[in-house]
Design a protein around this motif. Structure first.
Motif, PDB file in Angstrom:
ATOM      1  N   ASN A 155     -67.520 -47.189 -18.190  1.00  6.61           N
ATOM      2  CA  ASN A 155     -66.771 -46.742 -17.008  1.00  6.61           C
ATOM      3  C   ASN A 155     -66.088 -47.912 -16.294  1.00  6.61           C
ATOM      4  OD1 ASN A 155     -69.896 -46.911 -16.106  1.00  6.61           O
ATOM      5  ND2 ASN A 155     -68.615 -47.630 -14.426  1.00  6.61           N
ATOM      6  N   GLU A 156     -66.574 -49.130 -16.563  1.00  3.37           N
ATOM      7  CA  GLU A 156     -66.018 -50.319 -15.903  1.00  3.37           C
ATOM      8  C   GLU A 156     -64.551 -50.550 -16.259  1.00  3.37           C
ATOM      9  OE1 GLU A 156     -67.376 -52.843 -13.972  1.00  3.37           O
ATOM     10  OE2 GLU A 156     -69.520 -52.397 -13.963  1.00  3.37           O
ATOM     11  N   ILE A 157     -64.091 -50.024 -17.385  1.00  3.55           N
ATOM     12  CA  ILE A 157     -62.706 -50.281 -17.792  1.00  3.55           C
ATOM     13  C   ILE A 157     -61.699 -49.651 -16.829  1.00  3.55           C
ATOM     14  CG2 ILE A 157     -63.337 -50.508 -20.224  1.00  3.55           C
ATOM     15  CD1 ILE A 157     -61.272 -47.569 -19.383  1.00  3.55           C
ATOM     16  N   TYR A 158     -62.149 -48.685 -16.012  1.00  2.00           N
ATOM     17  CA  TYR A 158     -61.241 -48.024 -15.081  1.00  2.00           C
ATOM     18  C   TYR A 158     -60.930 -48.871 -13.855  1.00  2.00           C
ATOM     19  CZ  TYR A 158     -62.097 -43.903 -17.910  1.00  2.00           C
ATOM     20  OH  TYR A 158     -62.193 -43.027 -18.959  1.00  2.00           O
ATOM     21  N   GLY A 159     -61.767 -49.890 -13.590  1.00  2.00           N
ATOM     22  CA  GLY A 159     -61.527 -50.728 -12.423  1.00  2.00           C
ATOM     23  C   GLY A 159     -61.816 -49.999 -11.132  1.00  2.00           C
ATOM     24  N   GLU A 160     -61.139 -50.412 -10.071  1.00  2.00           N
ATOM     25  CA  GLU A 160     -61.337 -49.811  -8.750  1.00  2.00           C
ATOM     26  C   GLU A 160     -60.459 -48.577  -8.583  1.00  2.00           C
ATOM     27  OE1 GLU A 160     -61.328 -52.566  -5.424  1.00  2.00           O
ATOM     28  OE2 GLU A 160     -61.541 -54.231  -6.823  1.00  2.00           O
ATOM     29  N   ASN A 161     -61.027 -47.571  -7.946  1.00  2.00           N
ATOM     30  CA  ASN A 161     -60.280 -46.358  -7.648  1.00  2.00           C
ATOM     31  C   ASN A 161     -59.149 -46.680  -6.674  1.00  2.00           C
ATOM     32  OD1 ASN A 161     -59.462 -43.757  -6.658  1.00  2.00           O
ATOM     33  ND2 ASN A 161     -61.401 -42.934  -7.386  1.00  2.00           N
ATOM     34  N   ARG A 162     -57.922 -46.308  -7.048  1.00  2.00           N
ATOM     35  CA  ARG A 162     -56.764 -46.585  -6.184  1.00  2.00           C
ATOM     36  C   ARG A 162     -56.679 -45.622  -5.010  1.00  2.00           C
ATOM     37  NH1 ARG A 162     -54.055 -46.600 -11.385  1.00  2.00           N
ATOM     38  NH2 ARG A 162     -53.084 -44.635 -10.762  1.00  2.00           N
ATOM     39  N   GLY A 163     -57.596 -44.663  -4.956  1.00  2.00           N
ATOM     40  CA  GLY A 163     -57.583 -43.693  -3.873  1.00  2.00           C
ATOM     41  C   GLY A 163     -56.726 -42.482  -4.163  1.00  2.00           C
ATOM     42  N   ASP A 164     -56.267 -42.347  -5.407  1.00  2.00           N
ATOM     43  CA  ASP A 164     -55.370 -41.255  -5.766  1.00  2.00           C
ATOM     44  C   ASP A 164     -56.048 -40.143  -6.556  1.00  2.00           C
ATOM     45  OD1 ASP A 164     -55.762 -43.066  -7.800  1.00  2.00           O
ATOM     46  OD2 ASP A 164     -53.758 -42.878  -8.651  1.00  2.00           O
TER      47      ASP A 164
END
Length: 360
Positions: A155-164
């Protein structure tokens, strides 16, 4: 008590082995598993060896790991059994040799540093296992005509949630500051995935990419420094749970047995070149609520503390990382445990084993 003597753990093995999967694809095949002594690899081996015993699928296990001593402790039940072979091997240092290993019909690349202290104290090893180790295994797969290769991603490959978005589907791409020590893990997993795609295109390999979320279970290792693992170890030891943040991080979690069923579903039913999230919304929870559940089980409290500099360097910066598993569910996978039943099961098994037996 050893894991393979524990009633609940044996139930987990049986539950996975009875999943409605095309097990016939593994009949008489050789399966090479890197990271064999880890949380996921070790349980997968228990399932496959049980399947050999009960349903006689006669698959052969080639277990790769760096420590023969640890492997012998973990797999002593199988050490002299036909169908199980352990190879002490560091996939980063040199390529695999068919004369040493033999042909592998399936390769499951599960070797990786997967917890914060390892990210911060061994950043080079973290990156090279996910990139150079993956390259060496892909080269072996290509040279000796492996039927299918599974690269365990994160799941780390997604990085930080951009809030979208509320949940991450497989095509989501969030923000990662690559100019940090902590970026070594997610960026190298991304690179490993890209390397898999390159081998599909250029060499014609058949590869699937299971993306695990934060996994837990009684096969966890004593060295594991993930927050959930630390909480579990504190609870078993009858100590207060130490939370080193405000606990508002909102993550997906997966019980070990569900993670392995998901992995097998992808291995046996997934489409070449595709990535699949292994997660379930019933196991999405805020870190502080997770800590409270685990503390309540042992009658202890949650206390807040500041992390050390080494700990901070290994912490994920993501505040919301929930995975969407609809794509995997289309293959027929369903989680059997939610966060409450999975945690209770983990704690009960480890309590019965004794805290000193974690990871054995």
């Amino acid at each position: 008590m050893e894991l393979l003597q524990n009633k609940l753990y044996i139930e987990d093995i049986k539950q996975v082995s009875e999943s409605q999967l095309p097990w016939e694809k593994l009949e008489g095949k050789t399966i090479l598993i890197s990271g064999a002594s880890g949380m996921i690899g070790s349980f997968l081996i228990d399932v496959l060896m049980y399947k050999n015993k009960v349903d006689h699928i006669n698959c052969k296990i080639c277990a790769l790991g760096r420590s023969e001593k640890k492997a012998k402790q973990r797999f002593f039940n199988y050490w002299k059994q036909e169908g199980f072979n352990f190879f002490s091997f560091d996939i980063v240092k040199k390529p695999l040799n068919k004369n040493e290993i033999g042909k592998a019909d399936f390769i499951i690349h599960a070797a990786s540093n997967t917890h914060p202290i390892a990210y911060s104290t061994d950043p080079i090893g973290t990156i090279t296992t996910n990139v150079i180790g993956t390259y060496h295994l892909l080269e072996f797969a290509n040279k000796y005509c492996t039927e299918r290769f599974a690269f365990l991603s994160s799941n780390e490959i997604y990085g930080e949630n951009r809030g979208d978005v509320e949940t991450f589907s497989e095509d989501y791409c969030g923000y990662i500051n690559s100019n940090t020590l902590r970026a070594g893990y997610p960026e190298s997993k991304r690179c490993g995935e890209a390397l898999c795609q390159a081998y599909i295109k250029q060499k014609g390999l058949d590869i699937v990419i299971p993306r695990l979320t934060r996994s837990y279970g009684p096969t966890m290792l004593m060295s594991d420094t993930k927050a959930i693992s630390q909480f579990i170890k504190k609870s078993i030891a009858k100590e207060n749970i130490v939370l080193k943040s405000d606990g508002t991080q909102f993550y997906s979690y997966t019980y070990m047995a569900d993670a392995v069923t998901g992995l097998l579903t992808i291995l046996l039913k997934g489409k070449n070149g595709e990535a699949y999230n292994i997660a379930d919304t019933h196991s999405d929870i805020m870190l502080k609520d997770l800590a409270e559940i685990i503390a309540k089980w042992s009658g202890m409290k949650v206390v807040y503390d500041l992390p050390s500099e080494t700990e901070k360097e290994g912490f994920s910066k993501a505040t919301k990382a929930r995975l969407n598993a609809n794509k995997l569910k289309m293959l027929g996978w369903r989680a059997q445990y939610n966060i409450y039943s999975g945690i209770e099961r983990t704690l009960q098994i480890l309590k019965e084993m004794g805290a000193d037996r974690i990871g054995r």
